[in-house]
Design an enzyme around this catalytic site. Sequence first.
Site, PDB file in Angstrom:
ATOM      1  N   GLY A   1     -51.713  -9.953  36.702  1.00 43.42           N
ATOM      2  CA  GLY A   1     -53.045 -10.345  36.224  1.00 43.42           C
ATOM      3  C   GLY A   1     -53.426 -11.611  36.963  1.00 43.42           C
TER       4      GLY A   1
ATOM      5  CD  GLU B   1     -56.240 -10.616  59.509  1.00 39.39           C
ATOM      6  OE1 GLU B   1     -56.500 -10.782  60.716  1.00 39.39           O
ATOM      7  OE2 GLU B   1     -55.603  -9.637  59.061  1.00 39.39           O
TER       8      GLU B   1
ATOM      9  CG  ASP C   1     -54.474 -13.702  41.723  1.00 41.96           C
ATOM     10  OD1 ASP C   1     -55.685 -13.986  41.675  1.00 41.96           O
ATOM     11  OD2 ASP C   1     -54.035 -12.557  41.475  1.00 41.96           O
TER      12      ASP C   1
END
Lengths: 318, 318, 318, 318, 318, 318
Positions: free
Chosen positions: F34, F231, F260
Amino acid sequence: MTALVTFGETMLRLSPPRGERLETARELEVQAGGAESNVAVAATRLGGDAAWFSKLPDSPLGRRIVGELRSHGVDTDGVVWTDDARQGVYYLEHGASPRPTNVVYDRADAAVTTLETGETDLDAVRDAEVCYTSGITPALSETLRETTADVLDAAQDAGTTTAFDLNYRTKLWSPEEAAEGYRALLGSVDLLFAAERDAATVLGRDGDAESVARGLAEDYGIETVVVTRGEEGSLAVSGGAVSEQGVYEAETRDAIGTGDAFVGGYLAKHLDGGSVAESLQWASATASLKRTVDGDIAVVNPEDVERVVADEGDGISR
Amino acid sequence: MTALVTFGETMLRLSPPRGERLETARELEVQAGGAESNVAVAATRLGGDAAWFSKLPDSPLGRRIVGELRSHGVDTDGVVWTDDARQGVYYLEHGASPRPTNVVYDRADAAVTTLETGETDLDAVRDAEVCYTSGITPALSETLRETTADVLDAAQDAGTTTAFDLNYRTKLWSPEEAAEGYRALLGSVDLLFAAERDAATVLGRDGDAESVARGLAEDYGIETVVVTRGEEGSLAVSGGAVSEQGVYEAETRDAIGTGDAFVGGYLAKHLDGGSVAESLQWASATASLKRTVDGDIAVVNPEDVERVVADEGDGISR
Amino acid sequence: MTALVTFGETMLRLSPPRGERLETARELEVQAGGAESNVAVAATRLGGDAAWFSKLPDSPLGRRIVGELRSHGVDTDGVVWTDDARQGVYYLEHGASPRPTNVVYDRADAAVTTLETGETDLDAVRDAEVCYTSGITPALSETLRETTADVLDAAQDAGTTTAFDLNYRTKLWSPEEAAEGYRALLGSVDLLFAAERDAATVLGRDGDAESVARGLAEDYGIETVVVTRGEEGSLAVSGGAVSEQGVYEAETRDAIGTGDAFVGGYLAKHLDGGSVAESLQWASATASLKRTVDGDIAVVNPEDVERVVADEGDGISR
Amino acid sequence: MTALVTFGETMLRLSPPRGERLETARELEVQAGGAESNVAVAATRLGGDAAWFSKLPDSPLGRRIVGELRSHGVDTDGVVWTDDARQGVYYLEHGASPRPTNVVYDRADAAVTTLETGETDLDAVRDAEVCYTSGITPALSETLRETTADVLDAAQDAGTTTAFDLNYRTKLWSPEEAAEGYRALLGSVDLLFAAERDAATVLGRDGDAESVARGLAEDYGIETVVVTRGEEGSLAVSGGAVSEQGVYEAETRDAIGTGDAFVGGYLAKHLDGGSVAESLQWASATASLKRTVDGDIAVVNPEDVERVVADEGDGISR
Amino acid sequence: MTALVTFGETMLRLSPPRGERLETARELEVQAGGAESNVAVAATRLGGDAAWFSKLPDSPLGRRIVGELRSHGVDTDGVVWTDDARQGVYYLEHGASPRPTNVVYDRADAAVTTLETGETDLDAVRDAEVCYTSGITPALSETLRETTADVLDAAQDAGTTTAFDLNYRTKLWSPEEAAEGYRALLGSVDLLFAAERDAATVLGRDGDAESVARGLAEDYGIETVVVTRGEEGSLAVSGGAVSEQGVYEAETRDAIGTGDAFVGGYLAKHLDGGSVAESLQWASATASLKRTVDGDIAVVNPEDVERVVADEGDGISR
Amino acid sequence: MTALVTFGETMLRLSPPRGERLETARELEVQAGGAESNVAVAATRLGGDAAWFSKLPDSPLGRRIVGELRSHGVDTDGVVWTDDARQGVYYLEHGASPRPTNVVYDRADAAVTTLETGETDLDAVRDAEVCYTSGITPALSETLRETTADVLDAAQDAGTTTAFDLNYRTKLWSPEEAAEGYRALLGSVDLLFAAERDAATVLGRDGDAESVARGLAEDYGIETVVVTRGEEGSLAVSGGAVSEQGVYEAETRDAIGTGDAFVGGYLAKHLDGGSVAESLQWASATASLKRTVDGDIAVVNPEDVERVVADEGDGISR
Ligand SMILES: [Ca+2]
Ligand SMILES: [Ca+2]
Ligand SMILES: [Ca+2]
Ligand SMILES: [Ca+2]
Ligand SMILES: [Ca+2]
Ligand SMILES: [Ca+2]
Ligand SMILES: [Ca+2]
Ligand SMILES: [Ca+2]
Ligand SMILES: [Ca+2]
Ligand SMILES: [Ca+2]
Ligand SMILES: [Ca+2]
Ligand SMILES: [Ca+2]
Ligand code: NI
Ligand code: NI
Ligand code: NI
Ligand code: NI
Ligand code: NI
Ligand code: NI
Ligand code: NI
Ligand code: NI
Ligand code: NI
Ligand code: NI
Ligand code: NI
Ligand code: NI
Ligand code: NI
Ligand code: NI
Ligand code: NI
Ligand code: NI
Ligand code: NI
Ligand code: NI
């Protein structure tokens, strides 16, 4: 030179995880499995210094077999390699009552079926103390029937003790064919292992274990006859004297190879100078330990056997 | 009745995990693998409604094959079952440069080698739109060579389009034997798939792809010839017209089955009414997707192929 | 057209290895599991030619379900696909006494809960010999309650034998809700399977098995009522006549699906023309074999069942 | 008697699956890994007939080591067994750039660190053609430093070629300690393998590979010095003559053991009568193949090496 | 501040799959295992709010231990980290009668053996309601013997209940050494857990359980003594009053950790205000549940224990 | 009190082995995944002392989530438990070009969607230095949209830095819905992370990264805006000053969770007093390391990050 020489077929054993069936399997565990190499491994692990020979394809599959046997210390220098034949395989599906454990053989035309006497190292056999094969070997091909007879003959002539297990397999030959095959060999056998059921089914010997053993010993001039009776234990008649041995109860993981472990334990103790009674006891303990281990092979050590024989219990050792 | 009928041998494919060699393997992954069933699966998954027939042992191993093919929707009602022959197997060791991927065949005397014309359901073949097999089938036995000829013949006579991939295998027959085998069949072929290398090695056709295709089409009266050139793409000559198709680059997990996926993608689009150019494009996209999936089989869906054809990128879809 | 049509929910079954708990699991084994598809698979595997229909999400998860059922030969052409609902799942933690096997359902709002009568192929139901569902289906949604009633009704009207297993699930509805649900359907049922405990808990029927069976048969006009009593065996009342059947003892690997295997075995024999007593015997043998195999599904063959019925023992077959 | 005798420490290698880190691992793969046994295995597999000796705990862990080495044909009869010391272990976490492969050693107080000269079979060393160890061995304990010197000395005195790889390990000793350790041994070395980086870091030799090799050969009177330069290839100076060898590019699965495979390939060819240049070529090919296989050990066969040397490509062989 | 503080050694537990032996293992399952952390985990999971402290290497292996304990909610803030010592390991081979479960310890020189009193957070101990360690801790090193005495002393002085389990390990010290070790500590113990066998073997206490408990309570001034008797159940003497508790029978997957689960269950109930009798009942239920789960750790929840205590059966919950 | 509080949904992540497709999977690997818990784990592992809260079912599945997060040191005391809702799940199929990685969400009606402000511990949020959630949270339900607004508001009012990542998910809401959702929250955000693509797709911001960042900062009064460009690296505008950061190239095993990890690395450095430029560098290094590890979670340590930042290479460390 090794104390024990065995020969016969060793297959790849392919088996799905317990609880899965072959026809839905996605993964198969691989092991080497064959009655005579099982015996060699058990005997070697228990101190017996053994060799095994056979004929194998010169392929990754053949080398897979030899690698596993060598890992246990078995001498495989006598293996004959060929580019012209296949590796035998058997598929093993673990059963659970009432579903039987099922074996699917795929061993036709395996390299070993073409093994001729001239390809074998008879000197190694003559130098050994004991030479062992089982009734599976002559069942595999006409060529092997002749080779088996030649090898046992050469061994016995040289003073090597010849050992043989009837090991009747219904998927290989009929009782009549087996009876003929056995009779052609039993005259060359010094130490016979016979499951009570095989003696009855194939050789028509129906009495109690002792009379079966005495009968076989007399009829074929066999020095020692060991009759195994499953959960009833085993019995040996040797030079007229009788020894009896019960089974050691086991929590069974995998029953395949129990009989071979029995022979391997017997021969290890025998080669170490044990009496018939002591050898039977090692046979029984090794067979019991085998049942606790996955695979054809008795991955056991002398201390394990001694512990069972001394009945030291089975708690946690820490 | 199905739109596509394929026939040929399907083996158990047994392979150790990537990075492990066959001769030290403890676990093998199991799959069904065979050129013609690979084509049937790919075509069915892409909407093509296909059947596959062969001859299999009535054993857990034979049922294992059929179960996997059925899971993808392939009709296996035409399979002939026997109690008298074995299941073919191939062992696959994944390579990594400079170690080649290695295939060890154990397919001699497989049940399919005994499949006779009289055992097959020729009506299913006659009712189909396309009937497909590959050059592996006639290479497996004399019996299969005859059966292959009979089936292609019956199909063509009934107006079914006959499709054939040369699929030359050096471990099965020599170039000379293969050339003879192909020549006996090519007259019955309407749609030919030929790897440029096979055409050269076996049939001695060395020019550029277009001239190879034209030559084969003319010499054998073949309506459509598709020549595949590995990373160079593919080219079809059909009714004199030429179509060309590049490859879709892939991150390759498993190259086995790429050619079969190509044929399966072609036939699926063809059966759906696609042009030769469109069929080539589906062929190429399906082949590319196959390479990303473990196993012989192209586990693909029409949306996957459409996405590749539309070049929608390969990021994360969430 | 198939002889047997079943319908209901099939979930993904996700379970950690034996001895591991769900809350520490790192790997889950995946299977398809659902009472009615379990019945269809068992019946098909045992020769019964069955179809199963339901409503599934048009996703890899829905296709995963269909693929597994098809692998066993079940016809899934009647499945309704949707883009608007989810795939039901259940998590299964294998227990060991005193820790119970635990099932965590995650089936709310599964696609099947929206299956309306108009989406189903009632002609396939009317053409079948037997149409089966279980008490789980009407428990899943109001919509399904109506669809279930409609389908059983249509079947019975067309002369198709309607079969039903109470299959009470405490996690789905209360005894009172279930009682109401069952009563709305039992008038349309020709062949009822009822666990003694369900009959007591939900329908308040407390006497011995025979009186429970006779009572249900009379009160709802059901031709044949089979009452199952766990280890006590089973009993059928059919046209007034009573048949009894003991259980075949099993070494249990996985008890899930035992009841469905029972029904599948019964129906397979029934469709083959077996008497009620013979069908009960196949039911019991199939249930026993199921317990030896991991998963919801009875991966069994006719020979397996025949062997159990003939009581041929469970040693090693080689 | 074997042609090659190696000695040193072999550890259990425990590694989580690729992509997992040690600190979250639930499963570890087990292998035997040690520079000198890696060399013995590679040489034996390539035809070189090798033995390896060391000191191991008489426990399942010690036997685990010996079993794996024997499976490849290495003679382990010279192993000294003890009840008084532990088995060394190393934990291997596979890296992926920019995360390095990480090795956690747990080898302090391993049984081998107590191996004294008097416990070894110097006759086996004297009878061999080549005796090999690496710079890891003297780094492990003061006792081993002496034993290493004694064994190399005895070998050289008996006319056995002594081979040595610097194998500098930063986690075992400092460059200064290593320099002292090496200098005490290099006078007894006939064939030296030195990574360019080790020669620079430890011995302060910074020039080009040829001058490093010439310098070491002259300063310590070493007959043949092989300098390895990673992707730059390798170079040997032997009797004044220079041989150069490039690397064979590899798709790397596991880089551990590459250097040992290099030495094993060199020695196998050398023992077979190969020239320095030929031995370098085999060294390079074996090293390249090693990188494609999981584990410390080069599971390779002579045909594999020959194929690389002949540059036969790496497609699918079927 | 936590209600319970435990301290001691926690090792990596490495075990091959059931049915495989250590000396042929290719894969090992990894878990954290240690008597005192097992107690902390069980108590925390059952609502008891526990901490565990020890000394660990600042390495992936040490972090592996802490990560697993934290996952169950145990507070590990008191752990002392070091760069200078190793992580203890134990290898576990699952037995099957007559082959015992075998534990191979590799814990010498583990970091914890250097844990000094000055490194510990005695305030956390003083603030706790209960402080627990077992007889393994003082057996590990002289340093730990002193630290153990200091911690128990500090706890008791601060009014924290000190709890101790004899936990005699034959592989760590002799009965005589253990007796001396225990006697130095028992004066600081308020709640003693003693296996009947340990009391007899080490402390020479041979009577019935009650007299053993009374004797220990009196001789060392211990408030509550709990004597466990394997399958015979357990008995507590507390303030002169006796409580008895039978065992809950279990289908055992893994017996390791049963005693620790017993203590953990006891302490959880005790911290929750349970009587001695209630605590014994939770102890027994937790021990029984532990046996059904793989690993050292009792992965249990309060509902599981309540269900066992209430004897609600162990069918399938769905 | 923890320095960082995050909240949002955490799902079970179920994924078949690489190279296998969901629709043929037999085994699924399980992880917790999550966005906001991924951030909490990364930040905690890197020294940041974080908590995560959410609403979970009081079931083995909910406990599975919490156990994994706690193992990494995340405080989960703020989790709200319920008996009335389900655990969200996502199925992850690893792609290989041209087949995209595919995510199948099954998160509708997850427990977290019912989390109301009144159930949360706002004091923990107010006491924290940073409070983080992402754009996924308000996308999950109307209730969560309100709760998200309330929590960010309460945090900002209390002087807690509010951090937010746009995290646009096409499978959850349309760009228009998302735009409205974001606009309702951005006024309460102090630190914004925005993928360039999300800013364009949802908020219609198309210029170069700097102008996008400046625009967002100005329009919504956000102190620091970090724009990530895949990138191309990342760029921050903070108090008018611009910082730029390139990417560290990685050998990607699993790209899920990269963003994350970026945020987690940023926040860890920020909480440790790092400048924006330093925080960006840690963000980039953590993101790069994440890609080398299987699963959503960045199993990294401060030393790993420091090594990447210092560019120390990625060979074998031994
Ligand atoms: Ca399984
Ligand atoms: Ca196993
Ligand atoms: Ca695999
Ligand atoms: Ca591996
Ligand atoms: Ca496995
Ligand atoms: Ca496990
Ligand atoms: Ca796995
Ligand atoms: Ca993994
Ligand atoms: Ca495993
Ligand atoms: Ca295994
Ligand atoms: Ca796989
Ligand atoms: Ca597995
Ligand atoms: Ni097995
Ligand atoms: Ni498996
Ligand atoms: Ni395994
Ligand atoms: Ni593979
Ligand atoms: Ni595996
Ligand atoms: Ni299971
Ligand atoms: Ni596993
Ligand atoms: Ni499994
Ligand atoms: Ni590895
Ligand atoms: Ni894994
Ligand atoms: Ni695994
Ligand atoms: Ni593996
Ligand atoms: Ni285990
Ligand atoms: Ni495995
Ligand atoms: Ni496992
Ligand atoms: Ni994965
Ligand atoms: Ni796997
Ligand atoms: Ni697997």
